[in-house]
Design an enzyme around this catalytic site. Structure first.
Site, short mmCIF file in Angstrom:
data_model
loop_
_atom_site.label_atom_id
_atom_site.label_comp_id
_atom_site.label_asym_id
_atom_site.label_seq_id
_atom_site.Cartn_x
_atom_site.Cartn_y
_atom_site.Cartn_z
N ARG A 294 -13.69 -4.73 1.47
CA ARG A 294 -12.72 -4.00 0.65
C ARG A 294 -13.39 -2.94 -0.22
O ARG A 294 -12.82 -1.87 -0.46
CB ARG A 294 -11.90 -5.00 -0.18
CG ARG A 294 -10.95 -5.75 0.73
CD ARG A 294 -10.09 -6.81 0.08
NE ARG A 294 -9.15 -7.30 1.09
CZ ARG A 294 -8.30 -8.32 0.92
NH1 ARG A 294 -8.27 -8.97 -0.23
NH2 ARG A 294 -7.49 -8.68 1.89
N TYR A 437 -4.90 -0.64 5.85
CA TYR A 437 -5.82 -1.61 6.47
C TYR A 437 -6.66 -2.39 5.44
O TYR A 437 -6.73 -2.01 4.30
CB TYR A 437 -6.63 -1.01 7.61
CG TYR A 437 -7.59 0.14 7.39
CD1 TYR A 437 -8.10 0.50 6.16
CD2 TYR A 437 -8.02 0.88 8.51
CE1 TYR A 437 -9.00 1.54 6.04
CE2 TYR A 437 -8.91 1.92 8.39
CZ TYR A 437 -9.40 2.25 7.15
OH TYR A 437 -10.30 3.27 7.03
N GLU A 438 -7.23 -3.47 5.92
CA GLU A 438 -7.99 -4.38 5.05
C GLU A 438 -7.11 -4.92 3.91
O GLU A 438 -7.55 -5.05 2.76
CB GLU A 438 -9.24 -3.66 4.52
CG GLU A 438 -10.35 -4.55 3.99
CD GLU A 438 -10.80 -5.60 4.98
OE1 GLU A 438 -10.96 -5.27 6.18
OE2 GLU A 438 -10.94 -6.77 4.58
N GLY A 439 -5.86 -5.27 4.25
CA GLY A 439 -4.92 -5.79 3.26
C GLY A 439 -4.11 -4.67 2.65
O GLY A 439 -4.64 -3.89 1.87
N GLN A 444 -2.53 -6.87 -1.49
CA GLN A 444 -3.48 -6.83 -2.61
C GLN A 444 -2.78 -7.24 -3.91
O GLN A 444 -3.36 -7.92 -4.76
CB GLN A 444 -4.06 -5.42 -2.77
CG GLN A 444 -4.83 -4.89 -1.58
CD GLN A 444 -6.09 -5.67 -1.28
OE1 GLN A 444 -6.71 -6.23 -2.19
NE2 GLN A 444 -6.47 -5.74 -0.02
#
Lengths: 599, 599
Positions: A294, A437-439, A444
Site C-alpha cells: 500500500r 487497486y490494492e483495496g 480502506q
C-alpha cells in the site's frame, strides 16, 4: 533531467525531516550511511532519467497486445527491467541473506516514487519485488533458492494473483482450487483477473503468487492458501509449460504500459502450484505484506501527481495570458505569465500541498514500517501500530487527492491540457486506478474506522494522536507556527467529536450504521494527518531559516515550505468542517431498508 | 433503449417542475403545445437511440485524422447529421422566418441533453446551430439567405472560431486580421486553434464564425469584429477554395469523435471573410449568444454524467460482491448486490444528486432564457438578469461536479471501471473538457463575482435570492420539507456573510484581492442553487404524492426525489462550511508579491 520531481524536496524530507541516517543505529541497517542511501537514489534516478522517462508516451501509445497466446509489450521495457535488476534495486529492501541490499523502506519507497514519477507504466520491477518478498518471507529454503535470485535479477517477473471475477474486494470468495498431489505439490484450477504484468515477452518466466483454496479447506478467509504458480516449471529437462493460459488482456484507461491479464489455470489439468508456508495462511501472509504494497500504491499516486504538478508549474511560468486583474485595462502591456493570476497560483499551491504532503505522509509511514521491523520491544510494537493506523490514509490520500491534483494540473494548461501535446492527459488517466487497486477507498475506510481506530483498545489511535501532539507542541514554540499548532489541535478535537458520535453504533453492534460514512471519516483523517506532515515540514524549514542563514534558492525553498503549509491550513483544513458536520449528522440515508429505493 | 438517461426524470422536470406548456402563453411560442414539445423530444430520442448511442465507442476509437489536408471522420457521423438536419432539430430553436421550429430553449436544450448523453462525440449539429444563430441574429439578409438554410439542413457545418494560440481566456488579444476590400469583403489572415468540427469530410462546406480585427481597429475587446469565413466560397462558377488550411488536428483525451482543428487563414492571401453586423461589435454579438452556448456546455456535461450514472446504477444492481456489513460472517449466504452496501449507495446517491440537480438548474436557466427573449417589460428584464446570474453556476456546476460524478461512476465499477469493457472510462475522459471550454471555471468565477453579483446595483443577485426565497416559503408549508427550507435559508445567510467580507476589497478598487478566491465562491453558489433546485423538485414530488396517490414505480420515483433531496442537503450542502470559512479568512496566500515564491 528529473523535471518530473524535485530532488531537493526529496532530500529535504529524507534527511532533514525524517533523518534517514538515524535508521543506521539499528543493527539491521548498520552497514548503511548517507552515502549508500544516496547511491541507491542516484542509481534509480539515472535509470528513471535515461530508460524510463523518455518512453513515458511510447508505452502508453503502444499498449500490450495478446496474440496467439503471447503478450507483447513495448521493447523499452526490456532495458528498464534489466537495468533495475542489474542495479540491485529489485532486491534493494531484501536482506543480505537473500541477495538484497538491506536498505530501509524509507529509501526503497523513495526509489519507487522516483521510478513511478518518471514512468508509471513501467511498474514491472515493483511487482516482482513484492512477489519475491512473499517467497523470501514465508517460503521454504527450496522455494527461495529456486525463485528469489531469478526474480531479483529481473530475469523472472513476479505477480500478485489474488482477484477473481467474483472475488474483488471480497477475497473470502476466492474459488481457485488447489488439489494435493502425492509429491507434495498441488494441482491448481481457476481464473484470475486484473493480474498486472501477468504475462509478457520480456521475462523468461512469470511467477504468480496466487491465492487458492485447498480441497476441503474451511470457508471464507480462513481457508485460503498461498501458492507459487509459475508460467513455466523448471525441470531437469528444461522449461515446461505449467498450463497457465493468457485468456485475455484488459485494455485500460491508463497505466497502459503494463498488461493487466485474465489468466486461466489448469485447462489441461496440468497446472502445478507450490505451497508457500502453511496451509490456510494465505491471507495472513498477504496481510503482512500489505503495508509495503500500500505504501507502493501511495508512492505511485504521489509520483504521478508530482510529475503532473511539475509539468503544470513549468507551463504556468512560461505561458503568457491576459493581464493581472488590477491592470486589466493596460492593453499595451504584454500579457503576464499565468502563474501570476491568483486563481492559477491557488491551483498550483493546491498541487504542491497535495503532492508534497502525500510524499511526506508516505515517508512517515515507511519510516515507522522500518522501525516496526528492526526495533525491539515497545518501540517495535508502537511503530507497528503507527504503521497500521497510518496506512489507510497513506494509501488513500495520495490516490484520491492525487486524482484531484492531476485534474488541477490539467486545468492549469487550459485547452492544451486536454490534448496529447502535453503529458498531463496521460497522467490524468494513469492515476485514476490508484483509488481502486490494492483495496478501494471504501475498503480502506472500513479498515480505518472498523479495525484500526479500535485495535488494541484504541492504542494505535493513541499513538498517532501522541505523535501529532508532539509536533503541535514543538510548533507552538515558534511564533509564526503557533496559530497552526492551535488549528491542528482543534482538528484533533473535531476527530474526537466525530468518534464520540459514531462509537455508540459500534457499541450496539450495528456495524453497518457505524461504517456507513466511513469514507468521509477517512477523508477527514487524511486531511488531519497531512496537516500534521505540513506542520512537521514547517518546523524543520523554520529551524533551517533560523540557524543556517540560507540564501537564494535555498531560502526560497524553505519559504515555499512555510507558505505551502499555510496554504494547506487555510484552504484544505477547512474542508473538515463539512465532513465532521455530516459525520455527526444523525439522518440515515444510505442504508437499505426493506423497501428498495428508486434511484 | 435510452438507458443512458431517464425519460421519466426529464418529463418530471419539463412538465411537472418547469411546466413547459406555460411558455405557450407567450405569442412567440403560441403555435406549440405539449404535443409538439413531445414530438421534438421523441424525434431526438429516436435519433439518439438508433444513430448515435450505438456508435459511442466507434467514434472514440477511430478518431479523426488529417491526411493530405483532408480530415476524415467516422462514417457514422454522416447519417447522424443528416437525421438531425432532416428532423429540423438543428433549427429547432430558430424562428419560423429563418426556417426553424421556434421551440423554446427549454425544449431545445433538453434535446441537446439527450443527444450528448447518447454520444457526446457527435456534437457537430449543436455547433452548426450556434454558428447559424449568430448569422440569423446579426447578419444581413444576404448572409442569412446564403448560409442559414444550408446550415440548418445539415449540409454545411458551422463552427465558432475564437481561440488563437496566444488568445484563449484572453480574447482581447485576438490578432487575426481583416483587411477591407473594395467590394465590401475582407481579406482574413491569422490562425485559430481548438476549432471543434473545424474541418471534416461529411459536410459540403464549413462555415466559420470568426473573430478578427479590422486593420486600424481599437485595441482590446473593443476592436474585434465577427466574420463569416467559409471553407469554400460559392461563386457562379461553383465552389472555390477560400484559403482556409487545416494545419493540424489535435489528438485529445476525450470527445474524440469531433476533430479539434488548428486552422490557418490567408496563406495564399486569398481568404475572404464577410462581416457580420457592424464593425468592432464581434464580442458583444458573441456575448449575446454566450448564454445559449453555456447552457449547451452544461447540458453536455450533465448528459455525460447522466449516462455514466445510469451505467453505474445498472452495474451496482447486478454485481454481487461481499455480504452486508452486519452479516459479514454468513459465509454460506450468497453475495449481495453492491447497491446494498452503504458506501456504494452513497456514491450512487451522489451521482443522482449531481446529475439530476444539474439538469434541473440548466432547465431553470433555459426557461428564464426563453422568457428573457419573448416576454416584455419588467418580466423580460428580470428573466434576463436571472439568466445572467445563473449562468456561471449553470455552466460550471454540471461540469466540475460532473467530473466528480463520473469519477464516482467509475469507482462504482471497481477495477472493471478502469477497463474498456465498460463505458465509463470513455465518459471519464470525455467530460474533462467541460470545465475548460466556453470559459474555464476560473473565468466563470470572475464573471460571477466580478460582474454578475454587482450588475445593475446588485439587482440580478436580488432576483435570484427572491426566487430562492419563494421556494423556501413554499417548502416551509410542508412539515417534511420545513427543515430543508430552514437549511437553505441558512445558506443564503452564509452567502451574505461571505459577500460582506469580500465587498470592501471591491470597494477599495483591489479587484485582484476581491476575486482571488472567486472560484471558491462560485463553488459555494453552485451548491446553494442546486440545493434550491432539489427543494423545488421535492415540493413538486411531495405535492404529487399528496394529491395523485401514485403507486408502484411512480411512487418510488417521487420517493426517490424526496430522498435524494435529503441526501443533497445532508451530504453536499455542508461543504459550504469549509468554503465560507476560507472565503472569510483574511490570510492572503495566492497574490504575487514583489518577491517570487518558490513553488
Amino acid at each position: 533531467m528529473s523535471a518530473y520531481f524535485s530532488k531537493r524536496n526529496l532530500n529535504f524530507l529524507l534527511h532533514e525531516v525524517f533523518r534517514a541516517e538515524d535508521l543506521t543505529q539499528y543493527h539491521h541497517f548498520a552497514d548503511h550511511d548517507r552515502g549508500t542511501f544516496d547511491m541507491a537514489i542516484d542509481s534509480a534516478t539515472h535509470i528513471a532519467d535515461t530508460l524510463m522517462h523518455p518512453h513515458v508516451r511510447d508505452v502508453d501509445r503502444n499498449q500490450p497486445e495478446l496474440k496467439d497466446g503471447q503478450v507483447t509489450v513495448h521493447p523499452s521495457i526490456r532495458a528498464y527491467i534489466k537495468a533495475v535488476g542489474d542495479a540491485g534495486l529489485i532486491g534493494a529492501g531484501f536482506s543480505f541473506d537473500h541477495g538484497g541490499q538491506q536498505l530501509p523502506e524509507l529509501i526503497t519507497s523513495s526509489i519507487g516514487f522516483i521510478l513511478m514519477a518518471a514512468n508509471n507504466g513501467m511498474m514491472y520491477t515493483g511487482l516482482t519485488s513484492g512477489a519475491a518478498d512473499l517467497i523470501a518471507s514465508f517460503g521454504s529454503p527450496e522455494l527461495i533458492e529456486a525463485y528469489v535470485p531469478n526474480m531479483l535479477s529481473g530475469n523472472w517477473q513476479g505477480t500478485m494473483a489474488l482477484t477473481e471475477p467474483q472475488a474483488g474486494s471480497s477475497l473470502s470468495d476466492v474459488t481457485t482450487s488447489a488439489t494435493p498431489q502425492p509429491d507434495g505439490t498441488y494441482k491448481i484450477k481457476g481464473q484470475k483477473v486484473f493480474i498486472s504484468a501477468g504475462d509478457h515477452d520480456v521475462a523468461d518466466n512469470i511467477i504468480h503468487l496466487m491465492l487458492a483454496r485447498i480441497d476441503g479447506a474451511p470457508k471464507g478467509t480462513k481457508g485460503i492458501s498461498l501458492f507459487v504458480v509459475p508460467k513455466y516449471r523448471i525441470t531437469e529437462s528444461g522449461k515446461v509449460s505449467n498450463d497457465v493460459t493468457s485468456t485475455g488482456v484488459y485494455h485500460k484507461l491508463g497505466q497502459k504500459g503494463v498488461p493487466a491479464m485474465h489468466l486461466t489455470m489448469g485447462e489441461a489439468d496440468n497446472c502445478i502450484g507450490y505451497l508457500v508456508g502453511q496451509p490456510h495462511q494465505g491471507l495472513p501472509y498477504m496481510f503482512q505484506m500489505m503495508n509495503g504494497a500500500r505504501i507502493g500504491v501511495g508512492m505511485t499516486a504521489a509520483g504521478i501527481a508530482t510529475a503532473a504538478y511539475h509539468a503544470a508549474l513549468q507551463y504556468a511560468r512560461e505561458r503568457p495570458q491576459s493581464r493581472r486583474l488590477n491592470e486589466k485595462n493596460a492593453l499595451d502591456a504584454p500579457q503576464t505569465a499565468i502563474i501570476n493570476h491568483p486563481d492559477v497560483r491557488r491551483m498550483l499551491l493546491f498541487q504542491k500541498a497535495v503532492t508534497e504532503g502525500s510524499l511526506s505522509l508516505l515517508l512517515e509511514a515507511a519510516r515507522a514500517y522500518d522501525i516496526s521491523r528492526v526495533a525491539e520491544g515497545e518501540e517495535k510494537e508502537n511503530a507497528h501500530l503507527l504503521v497500521e493506523i497510518l496506512m489507510p490514509m497513506a494509501k488513500t490520500y495520495p490516490s484520491e487527492m492525487g486524482v484531484q491534483s492531476v485534474s488541477q494540473s490539467l486545468q492549469t494548461f487550459g485547452g492544451y491540457g486536454f490534448t496529447e501535446d502535453f503529458p498531463v492527459e496521460q497522467l490524468y488517466r494513469d492515476i485514476r486506478i490508484t483509488p481502486i487497486y490494492e483495496g478501494t477507498t471504501g475498503i480502506q475506510a472500513q479498515d480505518l474506522l472498523g479495525r484500526k481506530m479500535t485495535m488494541k483498545g484504541g492504542k494505535a489511535a493513541q499513538i498517532l494522536m501522541g505523535e501529532v501532539g508532539k509536533t503541535i507542541a514543538e510548533a507552538a514554540t515558534h511564533d509564526e507556527l503557533k496559530p497552526y499548532a492551535t488549528m491542528l489541535k482543534t482538528e484533533l478535537g473535531r476527530v474526537q467529536e466525530v468518534l464520540q458520535a459514531l462509537m455508540p453504533h459500534a457499541g450496539a453492534g450495528d456495524v453497518e450504521r457505524y461504517l456507513s460514512d466511513a469514507t468521509l471519516f477517512l477523508e477527514q483523517m487524511g486531511i488531519v494527518v497531512v496537516a500534521w506532515q505540513w506542520l512537521k515540514q514547517a518546523i524543520v524549514a523554520k529551524q533551517a531559516m533560523l540557524t543556517q542563514n540560507p540564501q537564494g534558492d535555498e531560502l526560497a525553498f524553505y519559504e515555499g515550505k512555510l507558505h505551502t503549509m499555510k496554504f494547506f491550513f487555510h484552504y484544505e483544513v477547512p474542508k473538515t468542517l463539512g465532513l465532521a458536520a455530516r459525520l455527526k449528522d444523525t439522518e440515515v440515508l444510505t442504508i437499505v431498508s426493506a423497501k428498495e429505493l428508486a434511484l
